[in-house]
Design an enzyme around this catalytic site. Structure first.
Site: not given
Length: 308
Positions: A7, A9-10, A12, A103, A186, A194, A272
């Site tokens: 996965g 994305g930014a 990873g 997340n 977190k 978010n 999410e």
């Protein structure tokens, strides 16, 4: 150690790129639109982790059964965790481990259910990443070091080794023996900022405004009541203690961050929210604790992410 990023994305891509730049064997699995430029021209990383151009990295959109990773970094969206871990199951050996850097609440439990607790680790990342262009990632802000911990909370040699490799690669990290506390911490941060960043279409710094922070206070108080009923140990005894930390420490350090949820909504993608505020709502129902603020936020986000 061989690393596979599932996965990419930014986040990873940045983790995998830094590891590859430090000489580690890394495979990125991601969407072809982002992966193809990396495969053809290399990966560019910019921002607070420095300027890097990485050529020695394997990048593909297809998961190959011949891969033999020692460490799998799971960086998919939380709603994809179950499908991803099913795909990864054939790659799990006696010595391999899957680390969730995602997340939300519940990802580590899903991993453990499919591959066993001995192959599961959790991680928390409070660092901002943005794909500037396909094949180019910027590391924008950071409020804490990355925390990695065993599912069973033991401080094992493999945990210490992985964290040492992260630090050597320029990814500031700590090994912890209480990863569930960090995951919930977190989640509090993410659930507070978010979705409101997405709803109001502002960076995190703007949420210190008294009107928006009043909403944050209400949803955090609900989350603390739920955590107490669920017997979850937190770093803060009272909601007001966390809210003070959020306002004076976390928001200033990430004030320029643009919500990933806002990016998802603008791109017509699923968010999410079910793994953040949605968890507080579900646990509230389980324990007969009203969570009207969190429930309203979930409904607003689901409206925004629905087809227009």
């Amino acid at each position: 150690m061989k690393f596979l990023v599932m996965g990419a994305g930014a986040l990873g891509t940045a983790f995998g790129g830094m590891l590859a730049d430090a000489g580690r064997d890394v495979t990125l699995i991601g969407r072809e639109r982002h992966i193809k430029p990396i495969r053809e021209h290399g990966l560019r990383i910019s921002g607070i982790w420095g300027e890097h151009v990485i050529k020695n990295i394997r990048a593909t959109s297809e998961l190959n059964a011949n891969y033999e990773p020692d460490v799998i970094l799971l960086t998919t969206k939380s709603f994809d965790t179950e499908n991803a871990i099913r795909e990864l199951q054939p790659l799990i050996t006696d010595d391999s481990v899957v680390i969730s850097l995602q997340n939300g609440i519940g990802n580590e439990e899903i991993i453990a259910r499919y591959v066993g607790e001995e192959h599961a680790m959790g991680g928390t990342v409070i660092t901002g990443f943005e794909i500037l262009h396909p094949g180019e990632v910027e590391v924008t802000v950071s409020a804490a070091t990355t925390k990695i911990g065993e599912f069973n909370n033991e401080n094992t040699p493999r945990l210490r080794k992985i964290v040492a490799i992260f630090n050597e690669a320029g990814i500031p990290s700590d090994a912890v023996d209480n990863i569930r506390m960090h995951v919930w911490a977190k989640a509090l941060y993410s659930a507070a900022l978010n979705p409101l960043s997405a709803i109001f279409r502002v960076n995190y710094g703007k949420l210190s405004n008294p009107h928006s922070f009043a909403i944050i206070k209400a949803l955090i108080h609900e989350a603390f009541k739920v955590a107490e009923a669920e017997k979850v140990e937190l770093f803060w005894e009272r909601a007001e203690e966390y809210l003070d930390y959020l306002r004076h420490e976390q928001i200033p350090q990430t004030e320029k961050h643009r919500s990933s949820m806002l990016n998802d909504i603008e791109r017509g993608k699923k968010t999410e929210i079910d793994f953040l505020n949605g968890v507080f709502v579900d646990l509230g129902k389980k324990h007969n604790i009203p969570t009207p603020v969190n429930e309203t936020i979930v409904r607003v986000i689901k409206f925004l992410e629905s087809p227009k």
